[in-house]
Design a protein around this motif. Sequence first.
Motif, PDB file in Angstrom:
ATOM      1  N   ARG A  84       1.684  -7.491   4.984  1.00  0.00           N
ATOM      2  CA  ARG A  84       3.084  -7.127   4.793  1.00  0.00           C
ATOM      3  C   ARG A  84       3.717  -8.240   3.964  1.00  0.00           C
ATOM      4  O   ARG A  84       3.200  -9.351   3.910  1.00  0.00           O
ATOM      5  N   TYR A  85       4.844  -7.953   3.297  1.00  0.00           N
ATOM      6  CA  TYR A  85       5.616  -8.941   2.528  1.00  0.00           C
ATOM      7  C   TYR A  85       4.793  -9.552   1.390  1.00  0.00           C
ATOM      8  O   TYR A  85       5.043 -10.680   0.966  1.00  0.00           O
ATOM      9  N   MET A 104       1.640   0.965  -8.607  1.00  0.00           N
ATOM     10  CA  MET A 104       0.721   0.563  -7.541  1.00  0.00           C
ATOM     11  C   MET A 104       1.526   0.146  -6.319  1.00  0.00           C
ATOM     12  O   MET A 104       2.500  -0.599  -6.435  1.00  0.00           O
ATOM     13  N   ILE A 105       1.144   0.648  -5.146  1.00  0.00           N
ATOM     14  CA  ILE A 105       1.741   0.225  -3.887  1.00  0.00           C
ATOM     15  C   ILE A 105       0.706  -0.605  -3.134  1.00  0.00           C
ATOM     16  O   ILE A 105      -0.482  -0.256  -3.117  1.00  0.00           O
ATOM     17  N   LEU A 106       1.159  -1.708  -2.545  1.00  0.00           N
ATOM     18  CA  LEU A 106       0.230  -2.649  -1.925  1.00  0.00           C
ATOM     19  C   LEU A 106       0.681  -2.986  -0.504  1.00  0.00           C
ATOM     20  O   LEU A 106       1.819  -3.408  -0.285  1.00  0.00           O
ATOM     21  N   GLY A 107      -0.238  -2.824   0.459  1.00  0.00           N
ATOM     22  CA  GLY A 107       0.013  -3.255   1.826  1.00  0.00           C
ATOM     23  C   GLY A 107       1.154  -2.514   2.481  1.00  0.00           C
ATOM     24  O   GLY A 107       1.499  -1.383   2.139  1.00  0.00           O
ATOM     25  N   GLY A 108       1.748  -3.179   3.462  1.00  0.00           N
ATOM     26  CA  GLY A 108       2.846  -2.594   4.207  1.00  0.00           C
ATOM     27  C   GLY A 108       2.530  -2.533   5.685  1.00  0.00           C
ATOM     28  O   GLY A 108       1.414  -2.853   6.118  1.00  0.00           O
ATOM     29  N   GLY A 109       3.525  -2.145   6.474  1.00  0.00           N
ATOM     30  CA  GLY A 109       3.330  -2.114   7.916  1.00  0.00           C
ATOM     31  C   GLY A 109       4.080  -0.985   8.577  1.00  0.00           C
ATOM     32  O   GLY A 109       4.729  -0.163   7.925  1.00  0.00           O
ATOM     33  N   GLY A 110       3.986  -0.946   9.901  1.00  0.00           N
ATOM     34  CA  GLY A 110       4.650   0.075  10.679  1.00  0.00           C
ATOM     35  C   GLY A 110       6.151  -0.127  10.711  1.00  0.00           C
ATOM     36  O   GLY A 110       6.678  -1.177  10.340  1.00  0.00           O
TER      37      GLY A 110
END
Length: 649
Positions: free
Chosen positions: A447-448, A407-413
Amino acid sequence: MRQRTRPALARRLGNSLVAVLVLGIVAVVNRPMVAGAAEALHDFSINRQSYKQAYGHWAGLPVPADFRINAIHAALLHTGKVLIVAGSGNNREAFEAGTFRTVLYDPATDRFSEVPTPTDVFCAGHTFLPNGNLLIAGGTEKYEVLPENIEHAYGVMKLKNESATGSARTFPKGTKLRSEGGYEYQTRDDVTLPAATQMKHGHKVMTHPGEVEVFVDAVEKGDAPIVTAPQQYTVEGLTGKDRRNIYGLSDKITREKQEYGGDEESYEFDPLTERYIRVGDMVKNRWYPTLAELPNGDVLAVSGLDEFGRMIPGDNEKYIAAQKRWVDAPELQRTFPTYPALHLMENGNLFYSGSNAGYGSDTVGRTPGVWDVRTNRFTEVPGLRDPRLTETSTSVLLAPAQEQKVMILGGGGIGESEVSTRRTDIIDLRQTEPRYQPGPDLPAPARYLSAVLLPDDTVFTTGGSSGYRGGRYGDLTRSDLFNAQIYRPSENAFATAAESTVGRNYHSEAILLPDGRVVTLGSDPLYDEAGKGPGTFEKRIEVYSPPYLYQGERPAITGGPEQVQRGTTVGFDTPQAARITAARLVRPSAVTHVLDVDQRSVALDVTPKTGGVDLSIPKSKGLVPSGWYMLFLLDDRQVPSVARWVRVS
């Protein structure tokens, strides 16, 4: 009794207005009292047993002043203690003073102790070895320098030696080189330049120059010594053939930002002696590398910035655990951004989820896929939504590991982007042609975000921020998230958990403890709470107790072996044998920058017997890498025991 006449509408409105005004005045006059009452009500609510049973509970951990450090890395050792590593802690003054710190926290006693730290392991890579030691490699050799603080143009100089008849030459720090335009540059360090070598290619003998790289700085301040194109330089003090055969080459000399430089030293941290043990140096200096354990117990190091702050272009290496040394791995050429999330699969391949910590090309190496580390074949996987928003995301191998779902969760540019996403996606790696499928959205873009596997197969997510390092996001000047939630795979949905009270963004960690609680620490915001002044590193520590700790008596493990072998069945004692429905081997975490490639939870087949249970350990090394695990038994309410440490071989 005579019925009272109802007041006229105008009178009723007037009375209401007076009441509102009076209440407003009382509220203003007694604002501290009202706020105090609201806080007291909140404290009462979150401390009720029924609330804890539904949402869990947070508690602050008292940390003595002498042990409040900048938690950049954290790992749970098989002694039950938490290793908290700062190194220089993203503090230039500490780096220049050579003040590097590591602290041990013992959850069993709530005591802290200091550990001597040999070098700046700030932003190193780490993973657990089969013997239980934590391998820590790379770190910081030099800090970044911003353009406004760079007075002398600088660059990387490649010294070349075309003479095959001489011997290696040593050039001391301060050796000067002269450009075609007459400007002088001096070396920052001592370097040894090897002689050229001659090799036969077919019928021809070819000379291959010896070479070494070193930083140089212009002697003259300002922009005049800047060089924007490749150029050759003469080494001052050389005469005759040496002057012809030995020279410098540089692509550019600039006053642009100097990036962090990676270190080459590596250590094994021994949980029993509680000391760093120096082992072989890395083949390449690395800052922000990922260390991923291979099925045979060796370790693969990928990515990172080198000693000059340059991205390492796919040159990876292996740590041979039995020999405590690093070797080049040219057969595994693959470029990733820094701190790529690599999850060991049951078949021995590595799955790159797409999560990373940022440095590197904005296009090369960011697509998720399966990496066959026997053939170096990389097979990209499709389906990931918001594929450009994987930087500062987190990913986790869902429990049980046998299902091979990530599972991958969130993140940003990329970079300092303010853009972030609520997206979670899940991939089933058992499929013939795996692809990401949509998961449930997070409550807010994040993020984080920390994601921690719990013994009951759920995932506890906490912390994070919507903006870059907790900074601006939309109308927010400070974007830390206090909401926490628990992902339940059986429902493919998030359940609300108790809110934390400490914001955590960049440089934060969360780790499952043997008693089933989760410790959270760190955070390195850009701005203060008002979003205007500079931020300060968060040194408070909080501990979250999940709802399963408030359901009454817990099962217990009262006996059993300390060492087990894959492919065998072993017995463990428990007074609740008839009620045990599941068992999990949970690998302890080693986490930094929300990267935790060690984390996994393996299901064991359970056979009840009188006074205990028999547990079957899977055979696959890719599923159960050798090393120390926390063994949890779960009862028919999905309440876990306190863990018992076992070593799998």
